[in-house]
Design an enzyme around this catalytic site. Structure first.
Site, short mmCIF file in Angstrom:
data_model
loop_
_atom_site.label_atom_id
_atom_site.label_comp_id
_atom_site.label_asym_id
_atom_site.label_seq_id
_atom_site.Cartn_x
_atom_site.Cartn_y
_atom_site.Cartn_z
CE LYS A 1 -0.27 -0.09 5.06
NZ LYS A 1 -1.12 -0.42 6.24
CE1 TYR B 1 10.92 31.82 3.29
CE2 TYR B 1 10.59 29.44 3.35
CZ TYR B 1 10.65 30.63 2.63
OH TYR B 1 10.45 30.62 1.29
#
Ligand SMILES: *Cc1c(COP(=O)(O)O)cnc(C)c1O
Length: 382
Positions: free
Chosen positions: A43, A275
């Site tokens: 998956k 940032y």
């Protein structure tokens, strides 16, 4: 994007996928559960490793089942020409029931709504659907509650008699298999035995009974039954890091995440980095730019904590992880543009592991590898 050569020299970043390691891991897991068949859980694009190549490699190494969450993931394996028995377990109303039945994909049923959907689709397709009934033995997630189980198993048996379905599996999933000795493991195995007994009394004779995931495959032999569903261990990551690392279980990490430095420069002391300026250079230093960010699946929670091997040493993400890039402080060491930065791998070259990143970001290694996104090309070896 896939690249079939081992060369990474012109790539911004890459996830190297060692299919030989994956095959060896499958063999190691089969040896741990010698009486059970092995379902390779692929998956989420094989936890970020690439569903089709990993499914093929696992089957070559002796897996006889494949498992996916969504039906679309199972149908994608069929579209690639893979015919091995495949179970998918996360269904919603309006899902591709007919397509799954036509493609001979086993479907999981956790409630009466799903049994009605699959029998209607089977009637329309004039084919017998292969169904695994799922019991909630204590996880409290998917699966039918004990109070609803007698009705579900009886209705499934009635649908079998009509030739609409064949109940190929009776299954469940553990909540605390990664905590060996947790009392819920024994309680769930008892509840699972009760579910099997109820199903048998209803007349069901499944081909496979299964409840074990990777941690149960490694640490709870009485949970193996007919089939073990292994995901993370097949990708060489320990599901029980507090008990042992991959090597302790004969496993080897399959994914290596690397990138090429996009810039190396000298910066003065007191310089804010990235940032918010959550890192400030302690003195004149060398800063290196790693061209991977949270859009690629690098967790922003690893800002100021994630480890990276650059120029022979572990460095730490300096300041915030941005969408596409982050910075490491080389502390004055020399490096050049194009040099390799290794975020994680098996550790052979001294690089950190996915488990190290999990600790740095306050998560589990499952999430670290699975998050690596489609912008990062997979480079297959083996
Ligand atoms: C993901 C999943 C697995 C595999 O779990 P691992 O711990 O990665 O081995 C098994 N069964 C179900 C139902 C799952 O959702």
């Amino acid at each position: 994007m896939e690249s079939d050569s081992g060369s990474t020299s012109t790539l911004r970043a890459w996830a190297g996928i060692d299919l030989n390691a994956l095959r060896a891991n499958v063999e190691a897991l089969r040896a741990r559960a010698p009486r059970a068949a092995l379902m390779a859980v692929v998956k989420a694009d094989a936890y970020g490793h690439g569903a089709v190549p990993c499914a093929r490699a696992a089957l070559e190494a002796g897996a006889t089942w494949l498992g996916t969450a969504t039906p679309d993931e199972a149908l994608a394996l069929r579209a690639a020409g893979i015919t091995a028995p495949t179970l998918c377990w996360l269904w919603t109303p309006g899902g591709p029931w007919s397509e799954a039945i036509e493609a001979d994909v086993d479907v999981s049923v956790s409630g009466m709504w799903a049994l009605r959907a699959v029998t209607e689709a089977a009637r329309a397709a004039k084919r017998t659907a292969r169904v695994h009934l799922k019991a909630d033995t204590g996880l409290g997630r998917n699966g039918a509650q004990p109070a609803d189980w007698p009705e579900l198993t009886a209705a499934a048996r009635a649908a079998e008699r009509e030739g609409l379905i064949r109940v190929t599996g009776i299954w469940s999933h553990l909540a605390c298999a990664d905590e060996p000795g947790h009392p819920s493991n024994a309680a769930q195995l008892t509840a699972y035995r009760d579910s099997l007994a109820t199903a048998e009394a209803a007349g069901l004779r499944p081909e496979v009974r299964h409840i074990a995931n990777s941690p149960a495959t490694l640490t709870i032999p009485e949970a193996h039954y007919d089939l073990v569903r292994t995901g993370i261990a097949m990708y060489g990551i320990s599901p029980v890091p507090q008990v042992g690392g991959p090597a302790d279980f004969g496993l080897r990490p399959v994914m290596t995440l690397g990138a090429r430095l996009a810039l190396v420069k000298t910066a003065p002391g007191g310089h804010g980095v990235s940032y918010g300026h959550h890192y400030v250079t302690p003195g004149e230093t060398t800063l290196a730019l790693v061209p991977l960010g949270y859009a690629d699946g690098i967790p922003r929670h690893a800002s100021n904590t994630g480890p990276v091997l650059v120029a022979g040493k572990w460095r730490t993400v300096a300041g915030r992880v941005a969408m596409d890039q982050f910075v490491v402080d080389l502390g004055g060491d020399a490096a050049k543009v194009g040099d390799e930065a290794l975020l994680f791998g098996p550790g052979d070259q001294g690089e950190p592991t996915a488990e190290d990143w999990a600790r740095a970001a306050g998560t589990i290694a499952y999430e670290i590898v699975t998050r690596i996104g489609p912008r990062v090309p997979r480079v297959y070896v083996g």
